[in-house]
Design a protein around this motif. Sequence first.
Motif, PDB file in Angstrom:
ATOM      1  N   GLY A 110       5.500  97.569  -9.407  1.00  0.00           N
ATOM      2  CA  GLY A 110       5.151  98.114 -10.913  1.00  0.00           C
ATOM      3  C   GLY A 110       4.085  97.098 -11.653  1.00  0.00           C
ATOM      4  N   THR A 111       4.372  97.069 -12.893  1.00  0.00           N
ATOM      5  CA  THR A 111       3.317  96.325 -13.873  1.00  0.00           C
ATOM      6  C   THR A 111       4.320  95.391 -14.621  1.00  0.00           C
ATOM      7  OG1 THR A 111       2.186  98.180 -13.973  1.00  0.00           O
ATOM      8  CG2 THR A 111       2.011  96.538 -15.955  1.00  0.00           C
ATOM      9  N   LEU A 112       3.664  94.042 -14.795  1.00  0.00           N
ATOM     10  CA  LEU A 112       4.236  93.166 -15.748  1.00  0.00           C
ATOM     11  C   LEU A 112       3.298  92.985 -16.958  1.00  0.00           C
ATOM     12  CD1 LEU A 112       4.931  90.108 -13.198  1.00  0.00           C
ATOM     13  CD2 LEU A 112       6.570  91.583 -14.094  1.00  0.00           C
ATOM     14  N   GLU A 113       4.228  92.960 -18.213  1.00  0.00           N
ATOM     15  CA  GLU A 113       3.457  92.680 -19.368  1.00  0.00           C
ATOM     16  C   GLU A 113       3.593  91.438 -20.152  1.00  0.00           C
ATOM     17  OE1 GLU A 113       4.295  94.796 -23.421  1.00  0.00           O
ATOM     18  OE2 GLU A 113       3.052  96.174 -22.410  1.00  0.00           O
ATOM     19  N   LEU A 114       2.642  90.923 -20.836  1.00  0.00           N
ATOM     20  CA  LEU A 114       2.642  89.645 -21.388  1.00  0.00           C
ATOM     21  C   LEU A 114       2.190  90.132 -22.908  1.00  0.00           C
ATOM     22  CD1 LEU A 114       2.915  86.794 -22.122  1.00  0.00           C
ATOM     23  CD2 LEU A 114       0.759  86.164 -20.756  1.00  0.00           C
ATOM     24  N   SER A 115       3.073  90.252 -23.483  1.00  0.00           N
ATOM     25  CA  SER A 115       2.853  90.676 -24.997  1.00  0.00           C
ATOM     26  C   SER A 115       3.184  89.648 -26.160  1.00  0.00           C
ATOM     27  CB  SER A 115       3.400  91.929 -25.393  1.00  0.00           C
ATOM     28  OG  SER A 115       4.877  91.839 -25.290  1.00  0.00           O
ATOM     29  N   ALA A 116       4.032  89.101 -25.987  1.00  0.00           N
ATOM     30  CA  ALA A 116       4.348  87.764 -27.090  1.00  0.00           C
ATOM     31  C   ALA A 116       5.099  86.697 -26.278  1.00  0.00           C
ATOM     32  CB  ALA A 116       5.492  88.640 -28.110  1.00  0.00           C
ATOM     33  N   ALA A 117       5.181  85.638 -27.008  1.00  0.00           N
ATOM     34  CA  ALA A 117       5.744  84.559 -26.667  1.00  0.00           C
ATOM     35  C   ALA A 117       6.170  83.760 -28.102  1.00  0.00           C
ATOM     36  CB  ALA A 117       5.110  83.471 -25.828  1.00  0.00           C
ATOM     37  N   LYS A 118       7.426  83.346 -28.191  1.00  0.00           N
ATOM     38  CA  LYS A 118       7.851  82.878 -29.512  1.00  0.00           C
ATOM     39  C   LYS A 118       7.183  81.482 -29.734  1.00  0.00           C
ATOM     40  CE  LYS A 118      12.323  80.926 -27.936  1.00  0.00           C
ATOM     41  NZ  LYS A 118      11.981  79.283 -28.212  1.00  0.00           N
ATOM     42  N   GLU A 119       7.089  80.757 -28.450  1.00  0.00           N
ATOM     43  CA  GLU A 119       6.265  79.481 -28.549  1.00  0.00           C
ATOM     44  C   GLU A 119       5.001  79.401 -29.415  1.00  0.00           C
ATOM     45  OE1 GLU A 119       9.468  79.176 -25.571  1.00  0.00           O
ATOM     46  OE2 GLU A 119       7.870  80.836 -26.371  1.00  0.00           O
ATOM     47  N   THR A 120       4.276  80.428 -29.200  1.00  0.00           N
ATOM     48  CA  THR A 120       2.813  80.761 -30.020  1.00  0.00           C
ATOM     49  C   THR A 120       3.124  80.889 -31.621  1.00  0.00           C
ATOM     50  OG1 THR A 120       2.761  83.046 -29.819  1.00  0.00           O
ATOM     51  CG2 THR A 120       1.841  81.578 -27.986  1.00  0.00           C
ATOM     52  N   GLY A 121       4.332  81.258 -32.140  1.00  0.00           N
ATOM     53  CA  GLY A 121       4.540  81.388 -33.460  1.00  0.00           C
ATOM     54  C   GLY A 121       3.613  82.453 -34.001  1.00  0.00           C
ATOM     55  N   THR A 122       3.398  83.586 -33.242  1.00  0.00           N
ATOM     56  CA  THR A 122       2.521  84.756 -33.603  1.00  0.00           C
ATOM     57  C   THR A 122       3.141  86.034 -33.036  1.00  0.00           C
ATOM     58  OG1 THR A 122       0.876  84.487 -31.798  1.00  0.00           O
ATOM     59  CG2 THR A 122       0.368  83.553 -33.827  1.00  0.00           C
ATOM     60  N   PRO A 123       3.284  86.845 -33.697  1.00  0.00           N
ATOM     61  CA  PRO A 123       3.712  88.316 -33.032  1.00  0.00           C
ATOM     62  C   PRO A 123       3.315  88.585 -31.693  1.00  0.00           C
ATOM     63  CG  PRO A 123       3.067  88.455 -35.627  1.00  0.00           C
ATOM     64  CD  PRO A 123       2.423  87.150 -35.198  1.00  0.00           C
ATOM     65  N   GLY A 124       1.862  88.345 -31.666  1.00  0.00           N
ATOM     66  CA  GLY A 124       1.368  88.911 -30.093  1.00  0.00           C
ATOM     67  C   GLY A 124       0.883  87.568 -29.615  1.00  0.00           C
ATOM     68  N   PHE A 125       0.897  87.567 -28.008  1.00  0.00           N
ATOM     69  CA  PHE A 125       0.292  86.372 -27.543  1.00  0.00           C
ATOM     70  C   PHE A 125      -0.972  85.963 -27.683  1.00  0.00           C
ATOM     71  CE2 PHE A 125      -0.866  84.319 -23.442  1.00  0.00           C
ATOM     72  CZ  PHE A 125      -0.413  83.263 -23.523  1.00  0.00           C
ATOM     73  N   LEU A 126      -1.862  86.872 -27.843  1.00  0.00           N
ATOM     74  CA  LEU A 126      -3.243  86.623 -28.234  1.00  0.00           C
ATOM     75  C   LEU A 126      -3.779  86.546 -29.529  1.00  0.00           C
ATOM     76  CD1 LEU A 126      -5.090  88.171 -24.836  1.00  0.00           C
ATOM     77  CD2 LEU A 126      -4.294  85.690 -25.130  1.00  0.00           C
ATOM     78  N   ASP A 127      -2.876  86.865 -30.651  1.00  0.00           N
ATOM     79  CA  ASP A 127      -3.357  86.887 -31.810  1.00  0.00           C
ATOM     80  C   ASP A 127      -3.978  85.609 -32.407  1.00  0.00           C
ATOM     81  OD1 ASP A 127      -1.838  89.337 -31.907  1.00  0.00           O
ATOM     82  OD2 ASP A 127      -0.138  88.630 -33.335  1.00  0.00           O
ATOM     83  N   ARG A 128      -3.709  84.446 -31.808  1.00  0.00           N
ATOM     84  CA  ARG A 128      -4.577  83.393 -32.283  1.00  0.00           C
ATOM     85  C   ARG A 128      -5.098  82.714 -30.872  1.00  0.00           C
ATOM     86  NH1 ARG A 128      -4.008  81.064 -37.210  1.00  0.00           N
ATOM     87  NH2 ARG A 128      -5.681  79.673 -36.625  1.00  0.00           N
ATOM     88  N   ARG A 129      -5.164  83.334 -29.887  1.00  0.00           N
ATOM     89  CA  ARG A 129      -5.442  82.671 -28.564  1.00  0.00           C
ATOM     90  C   ARG A 129      -6.389  83.497 -27.689  1.00  0.00           C
ATOM     91  NH1 ARG A 129      -2.649  78.976 -25.794  1.00  0.00           N
ATOM     92  NH2 ARG A 129      -1.002  77.789 -27.117  1.00  0.00           N
ATOM     93  N   GLU A 130      -7.029  82.661 -26.905  1.00  0.00           N
ATOM     94  CA  GLU A 130      -7.988  83.259 -25.724  1.00  0.00           C
ATOM     95  C   GLU A 130      -7.367  82.929 -24.507  1.00  0.00           C
ATOM     96  OE1 GLU A 130     -11.941  81.181 -25.724  1.00  0.00           O
ATOM     97  OE2 GLU A 130     -10.786  79.474 -25.526  1.00  0.00           O
TER      98      GLU A 130
END
Length: 274
Positions: A57-77
């Motif tokens: 199947g498919t794995l998703e990486l959408s958010a991680a609380k450690e980044t402090g943002t709603p989405g994982f890549l909101d403030r990241r590359e």
Amino acid sequence: MKIETRQAIDPRHAKTFDTAALRAEFLMEGLFKPGEVSLVYSHYDRLIVGGAVPSKGTLELSAAKETGTPGFLDRREAVLVNIGEAGTVTTGSGTYDLGHRDMLYVGMGDGPLGFSGGHARFYILSAPAHRKLETRLVTIDAAKRVDLGAAETSNDRSIFQFVHPDVMESCQLVVGMTTLHGGSVWNTMPAHVHDRRSEAYLYIGLPEDARVFHMMGEPGETRHLVVRNEEGILSPPWSIHCGAGTASYTFIWAMAGDNVDYKDVDMVGMEDLK
């Protein structure tokens, strides 16, 4: 998804560590677990390092609380490397097919990330970003190749620069891959440090019974870690980073920090290593 947090370690503190403590702080084991996304959040330049093995199947990486943002890549590359067989990555802007050892740069805000491919194994790298850049696939054939070393010094190797100023633009991630040729085992020797950037290593292509002796520590206070295939290292800015294997191997290097100048290093003389 599982995330482990690693604190930054002062070099004076690191001098007191035994082998178990060194491994607990700087070695990354178990990054590639079937059906999981496994990440390490490091306080060295806020690097995130990990793996995704979709298997079924498919794995998703959408958010991680450690980044402090709603989405994982909101403030990241991010940079995603396929170290397995052919696989697919979906981002907010498109779908990309990655062959073995291809890399995908994903710009800030271009999430969520989806991973698929029954035999794909994705290495994940991410760092804070300050502006959005275009998501771009860089195949190993499109990477800049630099051949260095010699068989006589056991370091005949090819460096492939993927996310690098000579190939493409990024905010702060610089990522490439170095392959040792047959009979060569040493990488990055003479050693250096780059106090303005942290680095992460992932060793791949090792036989099951082979090991790399990864050298770290301050030049006058070196240590080593014994590393197996598909294990990673967090390399602090104050530490040398080089290694020698019991067989030829490949390693993926990734840097984040104050600049993207690949040659901005402080060389360490052989006479200064202890």
